[in-house]
Design a protein around this motif. Sequence first.
Motif, PDB file in Angstrom:
ATOM      1  N   LYS A 230       0.822  -1.208   0.000  1.00 33.65           N
ATOM      2  CA  LYS A 230       0.000   0.000   0.000  1.00 33.65           C
ATOM      3  C   LYS A 230       0.860   1.264   0.000  1.00 33.65           C
ATOM      4  O   LYS A 230       0.595   2.209  -0.747  1.00 33.65           O
ATOM      5  CB  LYS A 230      -0.921   0.003   1.216  1.00 33.65           C
ATOM      6  CG  LYS A 230      -1.954   1.106   1.148  1.00 33.65           C
ATOM      7  CD  LYS A 230      -3.045   0.927   2.174  1.00 33.65           C
ATOM      8  CE  LYS A 230      -4.088   2.022   1.980  1.00 33.65           C
ATOM      9  NZ  LYS A 230      -5.243   1.851   2.834  1.00 33.65           N
ATOM     10  N   ALA A 231       1.906   1.264   0.824  1.00 29.45           N
ATOM     11  CA  ALA A 231       2.735   2.471   0.944  1.00 29.45           C
ATOM     12  C   ALA A 231       3.333   2.862  -0.406  1.00 29.45           C
ATOM     13  O   ALA A 231       3.454   4.046  -0.715  1.00 29.45           O
ATOM     14  CB  ALA A 231       3.839   2.214   1.965  1.00 29.45           C
ATOM     15  N   GLN A 232       3.694   1.889  -1.210  1.00 33.94           N
ATOM     16  CA  GLN A 232       4.343   2.185  -2.486  1.00 33.94           C
ATOM     17  C   GLN A 232       3.366   2.759  -3.510  1.00 33.94           C
ATOM     18  O   GLN A 232       3.723   3.589  -4.330  1.00 33.94           O
ATOM     19  CB  GLN A 232       4.982   0.920  -3.075  1.00 33.94           C
ATOM     20  CG  GLN A 232       6.292   0.519  -2.445  1.00 33.94           C
ATOM     21  CD  GLN A 232       6.105  -0.183  -1.129  1.00 33.94           C
ATOM     22  OE1 GLN A 232       5.045  -0.723  -0.820  1.00 33.94           O
ATOM     23  NE2 GLN A 232       7.158  -0.190  -0.318  1.00 33.94           N
ATOM     24  N   ILE A 233       2.120   2.284  -3.508  1.00 31.06           N
ATOM     25  CA  ILE A 233       1.244   2.662  -4.619  1.00 31.06           C
ATOM     26  C   ILE A 233       0.163   3.674  -4.245  1.00 31.06           C
ATOM     27  O   ILE A 233      -0.487   4.229  -5.117  1.00 31.06           O
ATOM     28  CB  ILE A 233       0.585   1.422  -5.266  1.00 31.06           C
ATOM     29  CG1 ILE A 233      -0.513   0.836  -4.377  1.00 31.06           C
ATOM     30  CG2 ILE A 233       1.618   0.352  -5.581  1.00 31.06           C
ATOM     31  CD1 ILE A 233      -1.368  -0.144  -5.148  1.00 31.06           C
ATOM     32  N   GLU A 234       0.004   3.902  -2.964  1.00 33.58           N
ATOM     33  CA  GLU A 234      -1.099   4.722  -2.467  1.00 33.58           C
ATOM     34  C   GLU A 234      -1.291   6.031  -3.238  1.00 33.58           C
ATOM     35  O   GLU A 234      -2.393   6.374  -3.647  1.00 33.58           O
ATOM     36  CB  GLU A 234      -0.828   5.027  -0.997  1.00 33.58           C
ATOM     37  CG  GLU A 234      -2.058   5.287  -0.198  1.00 33.58           C
ATOM     38  CD  GLU A 234      -1.744   5.237   1.296  1.00 33.58           C
ATOM     39  OE1 GLU A 234      -2.687   5.050   2.044  1.00 33.58           O
ATOM     40  OE2 GLU A 234      -0.557   5.370   1.693  1.00 33.58           O
ATOM     41  N   LYS A 235      -0.175   6.734  -3.457  1.00 30.70           N
ATOM     42  CA  LYS A 235      -0.318   8.085  -4.020  1.00 30.70           C
ATOM     43  C   LYS A 235      -0.715   8.068  -5.501  1.00 30.70           C
ATOM     44  O   LYS A 235      -1.087   9.088  -6.043  1.00 30.70           O
ATOM     45  CB  LYS A 235       0.972   8.882  -3.813  1.00 30.70           C
ATOM     46  CG  LYS A 235       2.159   8.364  -4.565  1.00 30.70           C
ATOM     47  CD  LYS A 235       3.320   9.364  -4.442  1.00 30.70           C
ATOM     48  CE  LYS A 235       4.546   8.815  -5.145  1.00 30.70           C
ATOM     49  NZ  LYS A 235       5.636   9.748  -5.239  1.00 30.70           N
ATOM     50  N   TYR A 236      -0.642   6.907  -6.138  1.00 26.31           N
ATOM     51  CA  TYR A 236      -1.002   6.836  -7.560  1.00 26.31           C
ATOM     52  C   TYR A 236      -2.474   6.478  -7.772  1.00 26.31           C
ATOM     53  O   TYR A 236      -2.984   6.546  -8.873  1.00 26.31           O
ATOM     54  CB  TYR A 236      -0.138   5.805  -8.281  1.00 26.31           C
ATOM     55  CG  TYR A 236       1.334   6.119  -8.219  1.00 26.31           C
ATOM     56  CD1 TYR A 236       1.882   7.048  -9.106  1.00 26.31           C
ATOM     57  CD2 TYR A 236       2.163   5.518  -7.279  1.00 26.31           C
ATOM     58  CE1 TYR A 236       3.236   7.361  -9.048  1.00 26.31           C
ATOM     59  CE2 TYR A 236       3.510   5.823  -7.215  1.00 26.31           C
ATOM     60  CZ  TYR A 236       4.045   6.744  -8.101  1.00 26.31           C
ATOM     61  OH  TYR A 236       5.380   7.049  -8.043  1.00 26.31           O
ATOM     62  N   VAL A 237      -3.107   6.007  -6.705  1.00 26.51           N
ATOM     63  CA  VAL A 237      -4.506   5.583  -6.845  1.00 26.51           C
ATOM     64  C   VAL A 237      -5.392   6.817  -6.788  1.00 26.51           C
ATOM     65  O   VAL A 237      -5.375   7.556  -5.809  1.00 26.51           O
ATOM     66  CB  VAL A 237      -4.902   4.605  -5.720  1.00 26.51           C
ATOM     67  CG1 VAL A 237      -6.337   4.128  -5.912  1.00 26.51           C
ATOM     68  CG2 VAL A 237      -3.946   3.424  -5.686  1.00 26.51           C
ATOM     69  N   PRO A 238      -6.146   7.106  -7.870  1.00 29.48           N
ATOM     70  CA  PRO A 238      -6.967   8.316  -7.871  1.00 29.48           C
ATOM     71  C   PRO A 238      -7.986   8.286  -6.738  1.00 29.48           C
ATOM     72  O   PRO A 238      -8.495   7.217  -6.377  1.00 29.48           O
ATOM     73  CB  PRO A 238      -7.679   8.264  -9.224  1.00 29.48           C
ATOM     74  CG  PRO A 238      -7.019   7.213 -10.011  1.00 29.48           C
ATOM     75  CD  PRO A 238      -6.320   6.306  -9.070  1.00 29.48           C
ATOM     76  N   GLU A 239      -8.287   9.466  -6.225  1.00 27.01           N
ATOM     77  CA  GLU A 239      -9.236   9.568  -5.132  1.00 27.01           C
ATOM     78  C   GLU A 239     -10.620   9.071  -5.566  1.00 27.01           C
ATOM     79  O   GLU A 239     -11.049   9.290  -6.692  1.00 27.01           O
ATOM     80  CB  GLU A 239      -9.335  11.023  -4.690  1.00 27.01           C
ATOM     81  CG  GLU A 239      -9.927  11.151  -3.328  1.00 27.01           C
ATOM     82  CD  GLU A 239      -9.069  12.041  -2.429  1.00 27.01           C
ATOM     83  OE1 GLU A 239      -9.648  12.716  -1.608  1.00 27.01           O
ATOM     84  OE2 GLU A 239      -7.827  12.050  -2.583  1.00 27.01           O
ATOM     85  N   ALA A 243     -15.991   3.630  -4.602  1.00 23.44           N
ATOM     86  CA  ALA A 243     -16.768   4.222  -3.511  1.00 23.44           C
ATOM     87  C   ALA A 243     -16.827   3.286  -2.305  1.00 23.44           C
ATOM     88  O   ALA A 243     -17.056   3.709  -1.186  1.00 23.44           O
ATOM     89  CB  ALA A 243     -18.176   4.516  -4.008  1.00 23.44           C
ATOM     90  N   ASN A 244     -16.601   2.038  -2.570  1.00 24.57           N
ATOM     91  CA  ASN A 244     -16.807   1.002  -1.572  1.00 24.57           C
ATOM     92  C   ASN A 244     -15.583   0.742  -0.698  1.00 24.57           C
ATOM     93  O   ASN A 244     -15.682   0.136   0.356  1.00 24.57           O
ATOM     94  CB  ASN A 244     -17.174  -0.268  -2.347  1.00 24.57           C
ATOM     95  CG  ASN A 244     -17.891  -1.282  -1.496  1.00 24.57           C
ATOM     96  OD1 ASN A 244     -18.218  -1.017  -0.354  1.00 24.57           O
ATOM     97  ND2 ASN A 244     -18.121  -2.429  -2.072  1.00 24.57           N
ATOM     98  N   SER A 245     -14.416   1.151  -1.185  1.00 23.99           N
ATOM     99  CA  SER A 245     -13.203   0.805  -0.454  1.00 23.99           C
ATOM    100  C   SER A 245     -12.086   1.751  -0.835  1.00 23.99           C
ATOM    101  O   SER A 245     -12.016   2.229  -1.966  1.00 23.99           O
ATOM    102  CB  SER A 245     -12.803  -0.638  -0.790  1.00 23.99           C
ATOM    103  OG  SER A 245     -11.498  -0.891  -0.309  1.00 23.99           O
ATOM    104  N   ALA A 246     -11.223   2.019   0.098  1.00 25.78           N
ATOM    105  CA  ALA A 246     -10.091   2.886  -0.183  1.00 25.78           C
ATOM    106  C   ALA A 246      -8.935   2.094  -0.784  1.00 25.78           C
ATOM    107  O   ALA A 246      -7.995   2.662  -1.331  1.00 25.78           O
ATOM    108  CB  ALA A 246      -9.643   3.583   1.094  1.00 25.78           C
ATOM    109  N   GLU A 247      -9.008   0.792  -0.687  1.00 24.87           N
ATOM    110  CA  GLU A 247      -7.900  -0.040  -1.152  1.00 24.87           C
ATOM    111  C   GLU A 247      -7.957  -0.171  -2.681  1.00 24.87           C
ATOM    112  O   GLU A 247      -9.023  -0.329  -3.253  1.00 24.87           O
ATOM    113  CB  GLU A 247      -8.003  -1.438  -0.556  1.00 24.87           C
ATOM    114  CG  GLU A 247      -8.181  -1.488   0.936  1.00 24.87           C
ATOM    115  CD  GLU A 247      -6.918  -1.135   1.680  1.00 24.87           C
ATOM    116  OE1 GLU A 247      -5.876  -1.711   1.355  1.00 24.87           O
ATOM    117  OE2 GLU A 247      -6.976  -0.264   2.575  1.00 24.87           O
TER     118      GLU A 247
END
Lengths: 394, 252
Positions: A230-239, A243-247
Motif C-alpha cells: 500500500k505504501a508504495q502505490i497509495e499516491k497513484y490511486v486516484p481519489e 466508492a466502496n473501499s479505499a484499497e
Amino acid sequence: MQAAYVKVLHNPVKEQLVLSYGKGLHVINSSTGEIVNHVEPIESSNKGPSFERFRSLSFNNDGSLLATTGEDKELRIWNTESWSEISKRSVPKRVNALHFTRDGKTIVEADKFGDVYCFPTELPADDVPANGDEQQKHKPIVGHVSMVTDMVLSDDERYVITADRDEHIRISRYPNGYNIESYCLGHTDVVTNVRIVPWSTNLLVSAGGDCTVRLWDFVTGKELQSLNYKAQIEKYVPEGTDANSAEPITMHLELGAKDQIAVMSFAKTPILLVLTWNASTLTFESPKVVETAAPVLNMTLDNDGNIWTVLDNDTRVALYVRKDDSFEAVASDDSRIEKINATSTYELSSKPDYYTIFGLRKYVESAADLDLDREERRSHVSPKKKRKQEKLDS
Amino acid sequence: MSTPESGQSESQIKLPQKRYYRQRAHANPFSDHQLKYPPQPSEMDWSKHYPQFYPTKDAKCDKKVEFADIGCGYGGLMIALAPLYPDNLIVGMEIRLKVEEYVYERIKALRAQNPGQYQNVSIMRMNAMKFLPNFFEKGQLTKMFFLFPDPHFKARKHKARIISNTLLAEYAYIMKVGGILYTITDVRDLHEWMVEHLDAHPLFQRISDEECNQDPVTEHVRTATEEGKKVARNEGDKFLACYRRIADPYDA
C-alpha cells in the motif's frame, strides 16, 4: 473514440503478441511490430454492437493454440499459424479463466457461476452438440457458491487452483476435483489473480483487493509470505476510485521467469508494480513502481522479459523494457509499437466500463456495524417493531 | 419480552417464544449477506460460543467443534444432542437472522436454567454454502447434519440446494474419514436428489438402514427438529439417508 485493447497476451514460444479489442484480435510480431493477422469473426445478428467476444485468452504450452471466449459464451480455439478456428462450442456461463493442459488436448475453464469444466480441444467429429446439450453432458469438476475469478493448473497437473470473490483459494485434485487438497486462506478481500511461480512450481502467488500479495505452499495451504504494498502505490490511486473501499484492486498479476519478477497492475491506476524475487529467502521483496502514461488495462511479459501493456488512453499499446533494475517505456516511434498504435480497432460512441472488476467487491457496511456486539444489535429495535412486540405481549 | 437481565430470578427465566422470531423460510445463498467470519479457522474466536471450553480467544483447548448442523433452523436437534454428547462441541449454522436470534436466546435460557449444561452447543448466523472452510480445518467434523433443507423445487434453483456434487467436495474436506453425514427430508424429490448426488460422490458411502437404526443419533434426526415434528403432525413421510465419509478410493 477508438475501442481500447482490453487484453494482451504474448505467445509462450513464438514472437507473437495477441491484442484483443473485444470484437476481434490483432496479432503482431513482437520483435518487428508487423501486424501479421487480424481476426474478426462475423457478428451473429442477435448480439449487440459492442459485444465483448474476446475477454479471456490463453495459449497452450507450445504456443500452437489460442483459446478465446467472452460475453458471447462461445469458447473458440484457434490455430496460431493459420488463425483458422479449430473448434467452437457454447459454454454454460461466461468464463473468467482458461487453461490448456500440457498436452494441449484439454481446455479447462472457470466461470462466473463458480464452476470449472474440462472440454476436449477438438470437438468429436461425429458428435457436434446442439446449443445447451453440452451442459447436460459435461459436469463441473469443481464448483464454488461464489464467482470464480481466476484459475490455474499446477505445473504437474495434479491440482486445479481456483480463487473466488469470497476470499478463498481452493486447491482441488485434478481432474478429481471432488477431493479438495487444501485451502489457501488469509486474504481479506476478493482474490483476483493466482499464478504458479514458474521457477519454483510448488509455490503459488495471489493478489486481489486487500493490498497484499501472498505466497503459498499451496499443497499444504501454508502462507509463506504476505507483502503489503500500500505504501508504495497509495499516491497513484486516484481519489474515490472505488466508492466502496479505499484499497486499490489488483487487476492483473504476471510472473516473469526470465528475471524472476512479479508484475502487478491495479484498476484505474497508472502504474505497474514490480517485485523482485530473493532466491535465498524464497520471498518477494522491494516493490518498485513503474509509472505509466495511463491506467493499465492489461499486461503480459514477452519471452525476453519485456512488459507489454494496453493502456486506457489513445496510444493504447506501450512497451516497457528492462533498464538497470527497473523498467522504462520505449519511445512512441519505436518500430515495435508504432504500427499497432496507428491501426484502428473500431469506433465507439461512448466509453465502455473497463473496470467491471470493482463489481467483485462486496458492499460492506462499515466494519463497526459488523462488530456490534450481539446484545447491542438486539437492543436496537425499530419503533415499528417495538409497537408490534408490545401488541403481541399484551 | 423477558430477558435474563431484566432482574428476574433464575426460576423465572423463560425460553424465547418462536412467534417473535418468524421469518420466511428461504434465503438466497448466493447474495452477500452481512456476515462475520474469520479469514481462516485458526483466527476463529470460539470463546464467545463456548466460554466454558474456551475462556479466552487464544485459550488452549484440545476440543474442537466436531458436530455441525447446517441450516439448523430452530435448533431442536442440537438441543437434543447437547446433553447426550456433553464432551462434544456442537455448532449450528443458520442463515436467517431472526431464526438464529431465537436459537441464541434459547441456548442462553437453557444455560441459565440448567447450570453447567448446554455449554457445548452454540449457534451462528452463517452461509454454510460459502464459508465452511473459514471455520473448520480439513477433517475436523465427525458429524454433519442436513435436516429438512430448503427443497428449491425449480430446476433452475437446483444449484441453490445444499447438497450438490460440487458442494459435497467441501463437506468431504472438512469431515474426518469415518464421520457421518445425515440427511432427512419430507420431499421425495429432494431425497432422491440428495441420494443421487451422495451416491455418485466418491468420498461418501451410504450407510445401511439397519446400521442407521442402531445409531443413537438417528432417532433425534427424525424427531427432534421443529420441521420433523411438523411433518409428524401432518403424518407426512420422512426420508432418511446417512453417509460415511470414506478415504479417496483413487488413492488406494
